[in-house]
Design a protein around this motif. Sequence first.
Motif, short mmCIF file in Angstrom:
data_model
loop_
_atom_site.label_atom_id
_atom_site.label_comp_id
_atom_site.label_asym_id
_atom_site.label_seq_id
_atom_site.Cartn_x
_atom_site.Cartn_y
_atom_site.Cartn_z
N THR A 11 0.97 -1.69 -0.09
CA THR A 11 -0.11 -0.10 -0.23
C THR A 11 0.87 0.93 -0.24
N ARG A 57 -9.65 5.18 -4.89
CA ARG A 57 -11.25 6.13 -4.56
C ARG A 57 -12.00 6.16 -5.20
N SER A 112 -10.95 3.26 0.48
CA SER A 112 -9.29 2.95 0.36
C SER A 112 -8.87 2.96 1.79
N LYS A 113 -9.51 4.26 2.63
CA LYS A 113 -9.01 3.99 4.19
C LYS A 113 -9.31 3.11 5.08
N ARG A 114 -10.97 2.24 4.45
CA ARG A 114 -10.83 0.75 5.06
C ARG A 114 -9.65 -0.32 5.09
N LEU A 174 -6.97 0.39 4.17
CA LEU A 174 -5.22 0.61 4.69
C LEU A 174 -5.64 0.51 6.44
N LEU A 175 -6.45 0.66 7.15
CA LEU A 175 -6.87 0.32 8.29
C LEU A 175 -6.66 -0.93 8.85
N ASN A 235 -3.61 10.99 8.86
CA ASN A 235 -3.45 11.41 7.64
C ASN A 235 -2.32 11.16 7.89
N THR A 259 -4.63 6.32 8.97
CA THR A 259 -5.85 6.77 8.12
C THR A 259 -6.65 7.92 8.80
N ARG A 260 -6.96 8.01 10.13
CA ARG A 260 -8.01 9.42 10.47
C ARG A 260 -6.68 10.33 10.75
N PRO A 308 -3.72 5.54 -5.25
CA PRO A 308 -5.21 5.70 -4.80
C PRO A 308 -5.97 6.67 -4.57
#
Length: 340
Positions: free
Chosen positions: A82, A225, A231-233, A235-236, A137, A134-135, A221
């Motif tokens: 990633t 998106r 994308s954020k989910r 990555l998490l 950044n 992710t949250r 990314p």
Amino acid sequence: MSTDVTSAAAEFARRQQSPLQRVQHQLHRRPWLSPLFLLVAAFIGFFIATPTFLTPNSMGILLQQTAIVAALAVGQTLIILTAGIDLSVGAIMVLSMMVMATLAKDDGMPGILALLIGVALAVGAGFLNGLLVTRINLPPFIVTLGTLSIFTAIALLYSGGSSIQAEHLPRLLNFLGEGFGIGEFRITWGIVVVILIYAVMAYVLSQTAWGRYVYAVGDDPESARLSGVPSKRVLLAVYTVAGLVYGLAAWILIGRAGAATPNAVPDANLQSITAVVIGGTSLFGGRGRLIGTLIGALIVQTLQFGLSQMGVDQQWRVLATGILVIVAVAIDQWIRKVKS
């Protein structure tokens, strides 16, 4: 008709390529080929230099030494795919190991419960890394550099800086150090667990939608998106799954070392990154396979083990590993310039 024209054009372009360009294209499609060639060359070279290298006993020891780095490198591969990097791999593993060992010491807690708590803690640590990336950044390098220090300090404070020997631990925590032999060649259950981890994660990356999302997020990314990839989910989830793998690596390490010590595998971060990069996974994300990572882990340990058998000083072994990393990154850069 247009299909025939396109095929003919592609065939003509292929014939116009130089031999070096053909190699470049092959390595772009199969990035694990160059590390496989390097591994075979290393085996041949060390066998010539020291005939005891390829004995069954030596190969068993080599695989046992590779198991820890190979396990950590699975989680590292997910994150590097990633376009991130995880500097906290060793710290998470050691923290998980010390928690499960301390809880289970001298029958203080059932082994299975201590194991589950230790693995859950590693999952939580990976989840925390993912949240910060992710949250808030924050760059993965900065996040994991910070949590490296945090998790290392917590492990030292929790354990009091002391080791816990195998005789104070339940058999479950030591179990992965046991195994079976085929003549002088010995396989531990820890090696079997590592193989299972690779098989499961290789299937997930190649055969599931989530695996395709991981590659898409690493490749571009923003495009991912816009294509509807969460994308954020993704990555998490990547950081969380990596934490799970580090927790399993902690269990393997207890069996391999015969003890739980807060100073175990001090160069785990460097070795896991080296294995992934040498294995053909691009530091820029979106390209790589776990088979390459496994080969890379074998190369790292083969280099250390072979040079050790030759009587080479540790400083020169570290130097050789550093050169390998630079060469691997240079090859990756060259492969990425391939023209379609």
